[in-house]
Write a protein that holds these residues in place. Structure first.
Motif, PDB file in Angstrom:
ATOM      1  N   VAL A  65      -2.150   3.103  -0.466  1.00 15.27           N
ATOM      2  CA  VAL A  65      -1.763   2.161   0.657  1.00 15.27           C
ATOM      3  C   VAL A  65      -3.134   1.928   1.152  1.00 15.27           C
ATOM      4  O   VAL A  65      -4.170   2.766   1.356  1.00 15.27           O
ATOM      5  CB  VAL A  65      -0.815   2.513   1.412  1.00 15.27           C
ATOM      6  CG1 VAL A  65       0.496   2.248   0.851  1.00 15.27           C
ATOM      7  CG2 VAL A  65      -1.291   3.687   2.290  1.00 15.27           C
ATOM      8  N   GLU A  66      -3.410   0.673   1.589  1.00 21.01           N
ATOM      9  CA  GLU A  66      -4.784   0.183   2.343  1.00 21.01           C
ATOM     10  C   GLU A  66      -4.492   0.753   3.819  1.00 21.01           C
ATOM     11  O   GLU A  66      -3.448   0.426   4.254  1.00 21.01           O
ATOM     12  CB  GLU A  66      -4.914  -1.228   2.158  1.00 21.01           C
ATOM     13  CG  GLU A  66      -5.345  -1.906   0.826  1.00 21.01           C
ATOM     14  CD  GLU A  66      -5.449  -3.329   0.886  1.00 21.01           C
ATOM     15  OE1 GLU A  66      -5.342  -3.817   2.106  1.00 21.01           O
ATOM     16  OE2 GLU A  66      -5.319  -3.924  -0.276  1.00 21.01           O
ATOM     17  N   VAL A  67      -5.643   1.402   4.223  1.00 21.92           N
ATOM     18  CA  VAL A  67      -5.797   1.814   5.548  1.00 21.92           C
ATOM     19  C   VAL A  67      -6.930   1.332   6.332  1.00 21.92           C
ATOM     20  O   VAL A  67      -7.831   1.455   5.632  1.00 21.92           O
ATOM     21  CB  VAL A  67      -5.628   3.382   5.712  1.00 21.92           C
ATOM     22  CG1 VAL A  67      -5.738   3.608   7.040  1.00 21.92           C
ATOM     23  CG2 VAL A  67      -4.267   3.862   5.078  1.00 21.92           C
TER      24      VAL A  67
ATOM     25  N   TYR B 267     -13.051   9.670  -0.703  1.00 21.06           N
ATOM     26  CA  TYR B 267     -11.969   8.726  -0.701  1.00 21.06           C
ATOM     27  C   TYR B 267     -12.457   7.269  -1.324  1.00 21.06           C
ATOM     28  O   TYR B 267     -13.738   6.964  -0.963  1.00 21.06           O
ATOM     29  CB  TYR B 267     -11.512   8.528   0.934  1.00 21.06           C
ATOM     30  CG  TYR B 267     -10.970   9.873   1.319  1.00 21.06           C
ATOM     31  CD1 TYR B 267      -9.700   9.876   1.133  1.00 21.06           C
ATOM     32  CD2 TYR B 267     -11.776  10.777   1.903  1.00 21.06           C
ATOM     33  CE1 TYR B 267      -9.095  11.279   1.684  1.00 21.06           C
ATOM     34  CE2 TYR B 267     -11.159  11.822   2.371  1.00 21.06           C
ATOM     35  CZ  TYR B 267      -9.845  12.161   2.307  1.00 21.06           C
ATOM     36  OH  TYR B 267      -9.289  13.268   2.615  1.00 21.06           O
ATOM     37  N   LEU B 268     -11.846   6.555  -1.933  1.00 20.73           N
ATOM     38  CA  LEU B 268     -12.039   5.398  -2.369  1.00 20.73           C
ATOM     39  C   LEU B 268     -11.855   4.320  -1.253  1.00 20.73           C
ATOM     40  O   LEU B 268     -10.850   4.042  -0.547  1.00 20.73           O
ATOM     41  CB  LEU B 268     -10.947   4.969  -3.527  1.00 20.73           C
ATOM     42  CG  LEU B 268     -11.162   3.580  -4.106  1.00 20.73           C
ATOM     43  CD1 LEU B 268     -12.653   3.863  -4.854  1.00 20.73           C
ATOM     44  CD2 LEU B 268     -10.140   3.408  -5.249  1.00 20.73           C
TER      45      LEU B 268
ATOM     46  N   MET C  46     -15.618  -7.337  -3.366  1.00 18.48           N
ATOM     47  CA  MET C  46     -14.911  -6.082  -3.755  1.00 18.48           C
ATOM     48  C   MET C  46     -15.648  -5.040  -3.932  1.00 18.48           C
ATOM     49  O   MET C  46     -15.361  -4.078  -4.939  1.00 18.48           O
ATOM     50  CB  MET C  46     -14.058  -6.629  -4.705  1.00 18.48           C
ATOM     51  CG  MET C  46     -12.743  -7.330  -4.239  1.00 18.48           C
ATOM     52  SD  MET C  46     -11.751  -7.053  -2.811  1.00 18.48           S
ATOM     53  CE  MET C  46     -10.810  -5.582  -3.650  1.00 18.48           C
ATOM     54  N   PHE C  47     -16.753  -4.622  -3.296  1.00 26.61           N
ATOM     55  CA  PHE C  47     -17.748  -3.574  -3.486  1.00 26.61           C
ATOM     56  C   PHE C  47     -16.797  -2.545  -3.045  1.00 26.61           C
ATOM     57  O   PHE C  47     -16.526  -2.203  -1.755  1.00 26.61           O
ATOM     58  CB  PHE C  47     -18.990  -3.874  -2.769  1.00 26.61           C
ATOM     59  CG  PHE C  47     -20.070  -2.675  -2.886  1.00 26.61           C
ATOM     60  CD1 PHE C  47     -20.768  -2.619  -4.344  1.00 26.61           C
ATOM     61  CD2 PHE C  47     -19.986  -1.756  -1.928  1.00 26.61           C
ATOM     62  CE1 PHE C  47     -21.279  -1.506  -4.141  1.00 26.61           C
ATOM     63  CE2 PHE C  47     -21.020  -0.644  -2.138  1.00 26.61           C
ATOM     64  CZ  PHE C  47     -21.647  -0.618  -3.407  1.00 26.61           C
ATOM     65  N   THR C  48     -16.688  -1.522  -4.043  1.00 24.89           N
ATOM     66  CA  THR C  48     -15.796  -0.384  -3.795  1.00 24.89           C
ATOM     67  C   THR C  48     -16.510   0.831  -4.498  1.00 24.89           C
ATOM     68  O   THR C  48     -17.083   0.712  -5.365  1.00 24.89           O
ATOM     69  CB  THR C  48     -14.441  -0.577  -4.763  1.00 24.89           C
ATOM     70  OG1 THR C  48     -13.726  -1.821  -4.139  1.00 24.89           O
ATOM     71  CG2 THR C  48     -13.556   0.360  -4.303  1.00 24.89           C
TER      72      THR C  48
ATOM     73  N   LEU D 185      -8.260   3.674   0.702  1.00 28.25           N
ATOM     74  CA  LEU D 185      -7.208   3.885   0.006  1.00 28.25           C
ATOM     75  C   LEU D 185      -6.501   5.484   0.196  1.00 28.25           C
ATOM     76  O   LEU D 185      -7.292   6.386  -0.128  1.00 28.25           O
ATOM     77  CB  LEU D 185      -7.066   3.578  -1.368  1.00 28.25           C
ATOM     78  CG  LEU D 185      -7.464   2.308  -1.766  1.00 28.25           C
ATOM     79  CD1 LEU D 185      -7.621   2.040  -3.324  1.00 28.25           C
ATOM     80  CD2 LEU D 185      -6.625   1.202  -1.228  1.00 28.25           C
ATOM     81  N   LEU D 186      -5.326   5.519   0.732  1.00 30.91           N
ATOM     82  CA  LEU D 186      -4.584   6.693   1.069  1.00 30.91           C
ATOM     83  C   LEU D 186      -3.757   6.751   0.123  1.00 30.91           C
ATOM     84  O   LEU D 186      -2.681   5.960  -0.254  1.00 30.91           O
ATOM     85  CB  LEU D 186      -4.200   6.672   2.538  1.00 30.91           C
ATOM     86  CG  LEU D 186      -3.072   7.823   2.808  1.00 30.91           C
ATOM     87  CD1 LEU D 186      -3.924   9.143   2.912  1.00 30.91           C
ATOM     88  CD2 LEU D 186      -2.333   7.690   4.261  1.00 30.91           C
ATOM     89  N   GLU D 187      -3.475   7.931  -0.560  1.00 29.82           N
ATOM     90  CA  GLU D 187      -2.443   8.282  -1.525  1.00 29.82           C
ATOM     91  C   GLU D 187      -1.204   8.866  -0.932  1.00 29.82           C
ATOM     92  O   GLU D 187      -1.276   9.737  -0.304  1.00 29.82           O
ATOM     93  CB  GLU D 187      -2.972   9.547  -2.664  1.00 29.82           C
ATOM     94  CG  GLU D 187      -2.169   9.745  -3.760  1.00 29.82           C
ATOM     95  CD  GLU D 187      -2.558  10.493  -4.855  1.00 29.82           C
ATOM     96  OE1 GLU D 187      -1.895  10.421  -6.241  1.00 29.82           O
ATOM     97  OE2 GLU D 187      -3.537  11.253  -4.510  1.00 29.82           O
ATOM     98  N   VAL D 188      -0.037   8.331  -0.997  1.00 36.56           N
ATOM     99  CA  VAL D 188       1.101   8.559  -0.611  1.00 36.56           C
ATOM    100  C   VAL D 188       2.287   8.731  -1.669  1.00 36.56           C
ATOM    101  O   VAL D 188       2.074   8.170  -2.691  1.00 36.56           O
ATOM    102  CB  VAL D 188       1.792   7.444   0.414  1.00 36.56           C
ATOM    103  CG1 VAL D 188       0.656   7.327   1.745  1.00 36.56           C
ATOM    104  CG2 VAL D 188       1.906   6.224  -0.133  1.00 36.56           C
TER     105      VAL D 188
END
Length: 105
Positions: A7-9, A22-23, A31-33, A57-60
């Motif tokens: 999820v986007e945080v 973290y990504l 969209m530089f990631t 991005l948080l992994e849930v």
């Protein structure tokens, strides 16, 4: 193994809790990631994370499959006027799933 999703945080809402990589999306237009290190005890890291990324991005846990099964079961019970004891069982399953969603997502 439990399925997960990302999820986007927004950093203004919440920063990562643990030290790690973290990504993060730095620029929405290009969209530089990339993966960036974060140490909650390093004030320079905290400041960079508050100011630079658009979001990270948080992994849930992903409960989509479990929720679909539960909704199908409830729909079946409603359409077929199933045994009331089954409805009580579903009620407990729903409460358990809601608790998971509130505490783990």
């Amino acid at each position: 193994m439990q399925k997960t999703k990302y999820v986007e945080v927004k950093p203004s809402e919440r920063l990562p809790v643990e030290k790690g990589e973290y990504l993060a999306v730095i620029d929405m237009e290009s969209m530089f990631t990339g993966f960036y290190p974060f140490d909650p005890e390093d004030e320079h890291d905290v400041e960079w994370w508050k100011e630079t990324p658009e979001y990270w991005l948080l992994e849930v846990p992903d409960y989509e499959e479990e929720m679909n099964e539960m909704l199908e079961s409830i729909l079946y019970d409603l359409e077929n006027k199933e045994d009331p004891w089954r409805t009580v069982e579903n009620h407990e399953k729903i409460k358990t799933l809601l608790t998971k969603l509130k505490t783990e997502s």
